[in-house]
Design a protein around this motif. Structure first.
Motif, PDB file in Angstrom:
ATOM      1  N   THR A  75       0.842  -1.201   0.000  1.00 16.27           N
ATOM      2  CA  THR A  75       0.000   0.000   0.000  1.00 16.27           C
ATOM      3  C   THR A  75       0.873   1.244   0.000  1.00 16.27           C
ATOM      4  OG1 THR A  75      -1.687  -1.111   1.344  1.00 16.27           O
ATOM      5  CG2 THR A  75      -1.748   1.292   1.303  1.00 16.27           C
ATOM      6  N   THR A  76       0.518   2.242  -0.824  1.00 14.40           N
ATOM      7  CA  THR A  76       1.093   3.573  -0.661  1.00 14.40           C
ATOM      8  C   THR A  76      -0.011   4.609  -0.854  1.00 14.40           C
ATOM      9  OG1 THR A  76       2.991   4.990  -1.148  1.00 14.40           O
ATOM     10  CG2 THR A  76       1.900   3.937  -3.049  1.00 14.40           C
ATOM     11  N   LYS A  77       0.354   5.892  -0.648  1.00 17.28           N
ATOM     12  CA  LYS A  77      -0.679   6.923  -0.551  1.00 17.28           C
ATOM     13  C   LYS A  77      -0.282   8.196  -1.293  1.00 17.28           C
ATOM     14  CE  LYS A  77      -1.324   5.313   4.196  1.00 17.28           C
ATOM     15  NZ  LYS A  77       0.076   4.924   4.475  1.00 17.28           N
ATOM     16  N   LEU A  78      -1.303   8.870  -1.801  1.00 20.60           N
ATOM     17  CA  LEU A  78      -1.176  10.148  -2.499  1.00 20.60           C
ATOM     18  C   LEU A  78      -1.085  11.282  -1.493  1.00 20.60           C
ATOM     19  CD1 LEU A  78      -1.572  11.821  -5.237  1.00 20.60           C
ATOM     20  CD2 LEU A  78      -3.985  11.918  -4.538  1.00 20.60           C
ATOM     21  N   TRP A  79      -0.048  12.120  -1.604  1.00 15.01           N
ATOM     22  CA  TRP A  79       0.068  13.234  -0.673  1.00 15.01           C
ATOM     23  C   TRP A  79      -0.804  14.421  -1.102  1.00 15.01           C
ATOM     24  CZ3 TRP A  79       0.218  13.941   3.981  1.00 15.01           C
ATOM     25  CH2 TRP A  79       0.527  15.194   4.572  1.00 15.01           C
ATOM     26  N   ASN A  80      -1.123  15.265  -0.128  1.00 13.08           N
ATOM     27  CA  ASN A  80      -2.070  16.368  -0.311  1.00 13.08           C
ATOM     28  C   ASN A  80      -1.669  17.308  -1.450  1.00 13.08           C
ATOM     29  OD1 ASN A  80      -3.036  15.207   2.018  1.00 13.08           O
ATOM     30  ND2 ASN A  80      -2.328  16.824   3.375  1.00 13.08           N
ATOM     31  N   ASP A  81      -0.383  17.640  -1.555  1.00  9.53           N
ATOM     32  CA  ASP A  81       0.068  18.590  -2.567  1.00  9.53           C
ATOM     33  C   ASP A  81      -0.114  18.062  -3.991  1.00  9.53           C
ATOM     34  OD1 ASP A  81       0.836  20.220  -0.498  1.00  9.53           O
ATOM     35  OD2 ASP A  81       2.967  19.703  -0.624  1.00  9.53           O
ATOM     36  N   ASP A  82      -0.319  16.765  -4.135  1.00  7.81           N
ATOM     37  CA  ASP A  82      -0.447  16.153  -5.457  1.00  7.81           C
ATOM     38  C   ASP A  82      -1.890  15.827  -5.819  1.00  7.81           C
ATOM     39  OD1 ASP A  82       2.343  16.128  -6.067  1.00  7.81           O
ATOM     40  OD2 ASP A  82       2.575  14.457  -4.682  1.00  7.81           O
ATOM     41  N   GLN A  83      -2.851  16.348  -5.053  1.00  5.58           N
ATOM     42  CA  GLN A  83      -4.246  16.078  -5.398  1.00  5.58           C
ATOM     43  C   GLN A  83      -4.647  16.799  -6.677  1.00  5.58           C
ATOM     44  OE1 GLN A  83      -7.455  15.731  -2.758  1.00  5.58           O
ATOM     45  NE2 GLN A  83      -6.242  15.006  -1.022  1.00  5.58           N
ATOM     46  N   GLY A  84      -5.679  16.275  -7.317  1.00  5.84           N
ATOM     47  CA  GLY A  84      -6.104  16.731  -8.639  1.00  5.84           C
ATOM     48  C   GLY A  84      -5.860  15.599  -9.631  1.00  5.84           C
ATOM     49  N   TYR A  85      -6.639  15.532 -10.694  1.00  7.76           N
ATOM     50  CA  TYR A  85      -6.611  14.359 -11.584  1.00  7.76           C
ATOM     51  C   TYR A  85      -5.223  14.091 -12.177  1.00  7.76           C
ATOM     52  CZ  TYR A  85      -8.087  11.014 -15.140  1.00  7.76           C
ATOM     53  OH  TYR A  85      -8.215   9.895 -15.915  1.00  7.76           O
ATOM     54  N   ASP A  86      -4.674  15.040 -12.916  1.00  3.66           N
ATOM     55  CA  ASP A  86      -3.397  14.806 -13.592  1.00  3.66           C
ATOM     56  C   ASP A  86      -2.245  14.672 -12.600  1.00  3.66           C
ATOM     57  OD1 ASP A  86      -4.567  14.854 -16.106  1.00  3.66           O
ATOM     58  OD2 ASP A  86      -4.266  17.014 -16.363  1.00  3.66           O
ATOM     59  N   ALA A  87      -2.276  15.504 -11.562  1.00  3.69           N
ATOM     60  CA  ALA A  87      -1.213  15.450 -10.559  1.00  3.69           C
ATOM     61  C   ALA A  87      -1.198  14.104  -9.840  1.00  3.69           C
ATOM     62  CB  ALA A  87      -1.376  16.586  -9.553  1.00  3.69           C
ATOM     63  N   THR A  88      -2.379  13.540  -9.628  1.00  2.00           N
ATOM     64  CA  THR A  88      -2.473  12.230  -8.977  1.00  2.00           C
ATOM     65  C   THR A  88      -1.812  11.151  -9.822  1.00  2.00           C
ATOM     66  OG1 THR A  88      -4.492  12.785  -7.764  1.00  2.00           O
ATOM     67  CG2 THR A  88      -4.092  10.447  -8.190  1.00  2.00           C
ATOM     68  N   LEU A  89      -2.072  11.179 -11.118  1.00  2.00           N
ATOM     69  CA  LEU A  89      -1.459  10.181 -12.005  1.00  2.00           C
ATOM     70  C   LEU A  89       0.060  10.297 -12.002  1.00  2.00           C
ATOM     71  CD1 LEU A  89      -3.941  10.337 -15.039  1.00  2.00           C
ATOM     72  CD2 LEU A  89      -3.899   8.671 -13.160  1.00  2.00           C
ATOM     73  N   ARG A  90       0.567  11.534 -12.003  1.00  2.00           N
ATOM     74  CA  ARG A  90       2.021  11.738 -11.965  1.00  2.00           C
ATOM     75  C   ARG A  90       2.605  11.251 -10.630  1.00  2.00           C
ATOM     76  NH1 ARG A  90       0.553  16.681 -14.511  1.00  2.00           N
ATOM     77  NH2 ARG A  90       0.668  17.781 -12.520  1.00  2.00           N
ATOM     78  N   PHE A  92       1.413   8.969  -8.673  1.00  2.00           N
ATOM     79  CA  PHE A  92       1.400   7.508  -8.628  1.00  2.00           C
ATOM     80  C   PHE A  92       2.587   6.934  -9.380  1.00  2.00           C
ATOM     81  CE2 PHE A  92       0.314   3.348 -10.354  1.00  2.00           C
ATOM     82  CZ  PHE A  92      -0.058   2.672  -9.201  1.00  2.00           C
ATOM     83  N   ASP A  93       2.869   7.489 -10.552  1.00  2.00           N
ATOM     84  CA  ASP A  93       4.028   7.030 -11.325  1.00  2.00           C
ATOM     85  C   ASP A  93       5.309   7.156 -10.507  1.00  2.00           C
ATOM     86  OD1 ASP A  93       2.526   6.414 -13.559  1.00  2.00           O
ATOM     87  OD2 ASP A  93       2.957   8.306 -14.608  1.00  2.00           O
ATOM     88  N   ALA A  94       5.454   8.264  -9.799  1.00  2.00           N
ATOM     89  CA  ALA A  94       6.657   8.489  -8.994  1.00  2.00           C
ATOM     90  C   ALA A  94       6.751   7.476  -7.856  1.00  2.00           C
ATOM     91  CB  ALA A  94       6.654   9.913  -8.440  1.00  2.00           C
ATOM     92  N   SER A  95       5.632   7.207  -7.201  1.00  2.00           N
ATOM     93  CA  SER A  95       5.634   6.227  -6.120  1.00  2.00           C
ATOM     94  C   SER A  95       5.971   4.834  -6.626  1.00  2.00           C
ATOM     95  CB  SER A  95       4.268   6.201  -5.414  1.00  2.00           C
ATOM     96  OG  SER A  95       4.084   7.341  -4.606  1.00  2.00           O
ATOM     97  N   LEU A  96       5.382   4.465  -7.741  1.00  2.00           N
ATOM     98  CA  LEU A  96       5.624   3.137  -8.298  1.00  2.00           C
ATOM     99  C   LEU A  96       7.102   2.971  -8.675  1.00  2.00           C
ATOM    100  CD1 LEU A  96       3.560   0.853  -8.723  1.00  2.00           C
ATOM    101  CD2 LEU A  96       3.499   1.465 -11.134  1.00  2.00           C
ATOM    102  N   ASP A  97       7.677   4.034  -9.219  1.00  3.45           N
ATOM    103  CA  ASP A  97       9.094   3.995  -9.590  1.00  3.45           C
ATOM    104  C   ASP A  97       9.967   3.808  -8.346  1.00  3.45           C
ATOM    105  OD1 ASP A  97      11.327   4.473 -11.566  1.00  3.45           O
ATOM    106  OD2 ASP A  97      11.677   6.140 -10.197  1.00  3.45           O
ATOM    107  N   LYS A  98       9.673   4.543  -7.287  1.00  2.00           N
ATOM    108  CA  LYS A  98      10.469   4.425  -6.058  1.00  2.00           C
ATOM    109  C   LYS A  98      10.325   3.041  -5.429  1.00  2.00           C
ATOM    110  CE  LYS A  98      10.291   9.350  -5.056  1.00  2.00           C
ATOM    111  NZ  LYS A  98       9.663  10.413  -4.235  1.00  2.00           N
ATOM    112  N   LEU A  99       9.122   2.486  -5.492  1.00  2.00           N
ATOM    113  CA  LEU A  99       8.892   1.142  -4.947  1.00  2.00           C
ATOM    114  C   LEU A  99       9.505   0.048  -5.811  1.00  2.00           C
ATOM    115  CD1 LEU A  99       5.165   1.617  -3.900  1.00  2.00           C
ATOM    116  CD2 LEU A  99       7.034   1.090  -2.312  1.00  2.00           C
TER     117      LEU A  99
END
Length: 275
Positions: A75-90, A92-99
């Protein structure tokens, strides 16, 4: 899945361990060893978040563990500063890359941040990630009943779970009733109230009676209450102890004694106040 933990079937049929391992406030350079210890002990569910700054540390431990990916629940989570449709997708990509993973098992909106009013758009992005097979389940964290009801009304997609501060001192009964009505699983963060309750007479008495630690009594209470729980520790002995909660059962009287500790005690911010 771990042979040590019972499982919970989420509302889309995905199965999740009821007892997992959290890494909140664990520095990235300590996270790899902590998660490695947890996986060796038998945990198969690991909970992190973008804002924790330790997704890379989690990823290193997962990669070197030898545990097949299909046995893990990440499990991982979207941080507040990245809310919004396009920002959320970006994000997520960053989290997946780090994981270092091809998909997550659960992706959560970390806080509703109602003043920003972006959580519905963010959730629509989560729906796309789910449809694209990039995450197996989607949910939320720290959402209040009104936030949940709006999300379901506007998207028609019920989150699989809501991860909230929950422990004997803050039992969130109204929120859990909303979860039950909507078919949302309840997951507890800060399940031990950061140790604030462990010297309570009710817990020390039960610990002595069952020959367990007060922390084990609290974790057992969570499990019997139906909560998913993610205790955190960086100490290998404590990591193992937190998993060793299946060899005893609390009676109805024992459960009532822990239930009586509810007093609105928060160790973190109120969800309506964090933006």
């Amino acid at each position: 899945m771990s042979t040590f933990s019972p499982t919970v079937t989420l509302n889309n049929g995905v199965v999740m361990p009821q007892l997992g391992f959290g890494v909140f406030q664990v520095p990235d350079d300590e996270t790899t060893a902590a998660v490695a210890s947890a996986l060796e002990a038998g945990y198969r569910s690991v909970d992190t978040a973008a804002v924790y700054g330790n997704e890379r540390g989690v990823g290193r431990a997962l990669a070197s563990s030898g545990v097949p990916r299909e046995e893990l629940f990440v499990t991982t989570k979207l941080w507040n500063d990245d809310q919004g449709y396009d920002a959320t997708l970006r994000a997520f990509d960053a989290s997946l890359d780090k994981l270092g993973l091809e998909y997550t098992d659960l992706y959560l909106i970390h806080w509703p941040t109602p003043a920003r009013d972006r959580y519905v758009d963010s959730y629509r992005a989560l729906e796309k990630l789910l449809a694209d097979g990039r995450t197996r389940t989607i949910g939320v964290s720290n959402f209040q009943p009104a936030h949940l009801e709006r999300l379901v009304a506007e998207t028609g997609v019920v989150p699989v779970l809501n991860q909230v501060e929950l422990h004997p001192g803050l039992q969130q009964r109204e929120l859990r009733a909303t979860h039950a009505a909507l078919g949302i699983a309840t997951e507890a963060w800060s399940p031990l109230a950061q140790g604030a309750l462990l010297k309570e007479d009710a817990l020390t008495t039960l610990a002595e009676r069952h020959d367990r630690s007060p922390a084990q009594i609290v974790l057992r209470w969570h499990l019997q209450s139906g909560n998913i729980v993610i205790p955190k520790s960086v100490t290998p002995a404590r990591i193992r102890e937190n998993l060793d909660v299946f060899g005893f059962t609390l009676s109805d009287e024992d459960m009532a004694a822990v239930d009586a500790l509810d007093r609105g005690l928060r160790t973190g911010p109120h969800p309506d106040e964090l933006n």
